[in-house]
Design a protein around this motif. Structure first.
Motif, short mmCIF file in Angstrom:
data_model
loop_
_atom_site.label_atom_id
_atom_site.label_comp_id
_atom_site.label_asym_id
_atom_site.label_seq_id
_atom_site.Cartn_x
_atom_site.Cartn_y
_atom_site.Cartn_z
N GLU A 141 -172.66 53.36 -15.96
CA GLU A 141 -172.94 54.34 -16.92
C GLU A 141 -173.67 53.96 -17.87
OE1 GLU A 141 -169.07 57.54 -15.96
OE2 GLU A 141 -169.19 56.25 -17.64
N PRO A 142 -174.78 55.06 -18.54
CA PRO A 142 -175.40 54.65 -19.77
C PRO A 142 -174.50 54.92 -21.00
CG PRO A 142 -175.76 56.86 -18.93
CD PRO A 142 -174.91 56.01 -17.66
N PRO A 143 -174.63 54.55 -22.12
CA PRO A 143 -173.84 54.86 -23.22
C PRO A 143 -173.61 56.44 -23.50
CG PRO A 143 -175.69 53.33 -23.91
CD PRO A 143 -175.99 53.79 -22.69
N PRO A 144 -172.48 56.86 -23.98
CA PRO A 144 -172.11 58.12 -23.88
C PRO A 144 -172.84 59.13 -24.97
CG PRO A 144 -170.20 56.98 -24.81
CD PRO A 144 -171.11 56.08 -24.29
N VAL A 145 -174.14 59.30 -24.78
CA VAL A 145 -174.88 59.99 -25.69
C VAL A 145 -175.61 61.08 -25.08
CG1 VAL A 145 -176.89 59.74 -27.42
CG2 VAL A 145 -175.26 57.56 -26.99
N ALA A 146 -175.64 62.29 -25.53
CA ALA A 146 -176.43 63.20 -25.02
C ALA A 146 -177.94 63.20 -25.04
CB ALA A 146 -176.29 64.85 -25.81
N VAL A 147 -178.56 63.64 -24.29
CA VAL A 147 -180.38 63.49 -24.05
C VAL A 147 -180.71 64.28 -25.53
CG1 VAL A 147 -180.26 65.62 -22.52
CG2 VAL A 147 -182.25 63.97 -22.74
N ARG A 148 -181.70 63.97 -26.00
CA ARG A 148 -182.20 64.60 -27.27
C ARG A 148 -183.13 65.72 -26.65
NH1 ARG A 148 -185.13 60.13 -28.11
NH2 ARG A 148 -186.96 61.13 -28.51
N ARG A 149 -182.91 66.88 -27.22
CA ARG A 149 -183.69 68.00 -26.81
C ARG A 149 -185.24 68.11 -26.78
NH1 ARG A 149 -178.62 68.09 -25.34
NH2 ARG A 149 -177.47 70.06 -25.10
N ASP A 150 -185.70 67.41 -27.98
CA ASP A 150 -187.09 67.25 -27.97
C ASP A 150 -187.62 66.42 -27.10
OD1 ASP A 150 -185.63 64.94 -29.19
OD2 ASP A 150 -187.38 64.14 -30.17
N ALA A 151 -186.86 65.54 -26.55
CA ALA A 151 -187.19 64.54 -25.21
C ALA A 151 -187.32 65.43 -24.00
CB ALA A 151 -186.18 63.52 -24.94
N VAL A 152 -186.44 66.48 -23.99
CA VAL A 152 -186.40 67.42 -22.76
C VAL A 152 -187.75 68.15 -22.86
CG1 VAL A 152 -185.27 69.53 -21.41
CG2 VAL A 152 -184.00 67.34 -22.56
N ALA A 153 -187.93 68.68 -23.80
CA ALA A 153 -189.07 69.50 -24.14
C ALA A 153 -190.60 68.86 -23.83
CB ALA A 153 -189.19 69.85 -25.69
N GLN A 154 -190.57 67.62 -23.91
CA GLN A 154 -191.71 66.62 -23.40
C GLN A 154 -191.77 66.59 -22.08
OE1 GLN A 154 -191.86 63.30 -25.92
NE2 GLN A 154 -191.34 64.54 -27.72
N THR A 155 -190.85 66.87 -21.02
CA THR A 155 -191.12 66.62 -19.66
C THR A 155 -191.51 68.00 -19.00
OG1 THR A 155 -188.89 67.30 -19.46
CG2 THR A 155 -189.16 65.02 -19.71
N GLY A 156 -192.10 67.70 -17.81
CA GLY A 156 -192.62 68.80 -17.15
C GLY A 156 -191.58 69.80 -16.26
N ALA A 157 -190.49 69.33 -16.08
CA ALA A 157 -189.44 70.17 -15.21
C ALA A 157 -188.08 69.48 -15.26
CB ALA A 157 -189.92 70.00 -13.59
N ILE A 158 -187.02 70.41 -15.05
CA ILE A 158 -185.85 69.92 -15.00
C ILE A 158 -185.28 69.67 -13.51
CG2 ILE A 158 -183.49 70.31 -15.68
CD1 ILE A 158 -184.32 71.83 -18.12
N VAL A 159 -185.07 68.33 -13.30
CA VAL A 159 -184.44 68.09 -11.80
C VAL A 159 -183.13 68.04 -11.71
CG1 VAL A 159 -184.70 66.70 -9.89
CG2 VAL A 159 -186.61 67.30 -11.16
N ILE A 160 -182.27 68.58 -10.91
CA ILE A 160 -180.86 68.75 -10.91
C ILE A 160 -180.56 68.28 -9.48
CG2 ILE A 160 -178.65 69.96 -10.84
CD1 ILE A 160 -180.18 72.08 -12.63
#
Length: 285
Positions: free
Chosen positions: A67-86
């Motif tokens: 597991e990665p460290p328990p830290v939430a993804v930064r919202r500004d980082a999400v905004a810089q991507t092209g799509a959300i993949v679930i």
């Protein structure tokens, strides 16, 4: 009738997993040890394996390896991507309380809930990915239905033919590249993120990890209950061992030639504005 080698390999992996993962793996060792006196040590090995995979304290340690460290993804980082993949994570084929009698499983629901939150906050288009190893429930269909009907989040793409995480990555990359997208926010369980990220990056996508539901607790305070086997820990233990084995297998196969990302569109659902009404097949995580 031609043999589907991809499907055959998928089921071979599933059968092999039965002999390795808990609870069948430990039970097999215990059974062999009890039947064969010369192998009595196997019974103790199986007992130890079962205990390690069901104690909160040891399960947390196992999960912490991947597991990665328990830290939430930064919202500004999400905004810089092209799509959300679930990523999908299984379905419930017996759900009489729902109109279709079927729905997504617990793990998939946890991923969808977090993915829906990120989609609402960022406004990024959503792709869900999850197929089916046999005729039955198409996981991507159920994922799309839940996001759109219950979470109010539109799904632009639904990839329905993947059988495993590597398939998820390759088919998703094919769909997104045709839309001019090469960067994604990837939503899956924290325990699954290491293997999933490797697969999607190998498929040529730039990945911003958005893990959810950590099993490893970095809190150094240990309580007496952490040394008592529990159903919750046993389930998490199966998942942790599954990912440890999966990551090992992925590393061993990294020298294989890269997958052909120019796969036929017959193996992917393309963008659609309407939610499919048919429900047939089931993916793994």
């Amino acid at each position: 009738m031609p043999i589907d080698l991809t499907l055959l390999a998928f089921w071979a992996k599933k059968i092999l997993a039965l002999f390795i993962l808990p609870p069948s793996g430990p039970l097999l060792l215990i059974g062999l040890g009890l039947m064969l006196k010369r192998w009595r040590a196997l019974a103790w090995l199986g007992w130890s394996y079962a205990l390690i995979a069901s104690l909160p304290v040891t399960v947390g340690m196992l999960a912490g390896i991947v597991e990665p460290p328990p830290v939430a993804v930064r919202r500004d980082a999400v905004a810089q991507t092209g799509a959300i993949v679930i990523l999908g994570a299984g379905v419930r084929s017996r759900a009489p309380e729902y109109p279709d009698g079927e729905t997504v499983g617990r793990l998939a629901l946890e991923r969808l809930r977090y993915g829906a939150l990120l989609a609402r906050e960022s406004g990024k288009p959503v792709l869900v990915t999850g197929g089916a190893p046999r005729d039955g429930i198409i996981e991507a269909v159920q994922m799309r239905k839940m996001l759109e009907e219950e979470f109010g989040v539109p799904v632009r793409w639904a990839e329905s033919q993947s059988l495993d995480t590597r398939d998820n990555a390759n088919f998703t990359a094919q769909i997104l590249r045709s839309a001019g997208i090469d960067s994604i926010t990837l939503v899956t369980h924290a325990t699954h993120m290491l293997r999933a990220r490797r697969a999607f990056e190998a498929a040529g996508l730039r990945v911003t990890p958005a893990p959810t539901v950590w099993m490893h607790n970095p809190d150094p305070d240990v309580e007496w209950g952490d040394f008592i086997p529990s159903a919750r820990a046993a389930y998490d233990g199966w998942f942790a061992v599954h990912e440890l084995v999966g990551n090992l297998a992925y590393r061993l196969s990294e020298s294989d030639p890269p997958a052909d990302n120019s796969l036929s569109n017959e193996r992917a659902i393309q963008p659609s504005t309407a939610t499919p009404s048919a429900s047939t097949p089931q993916n793994n995580h």
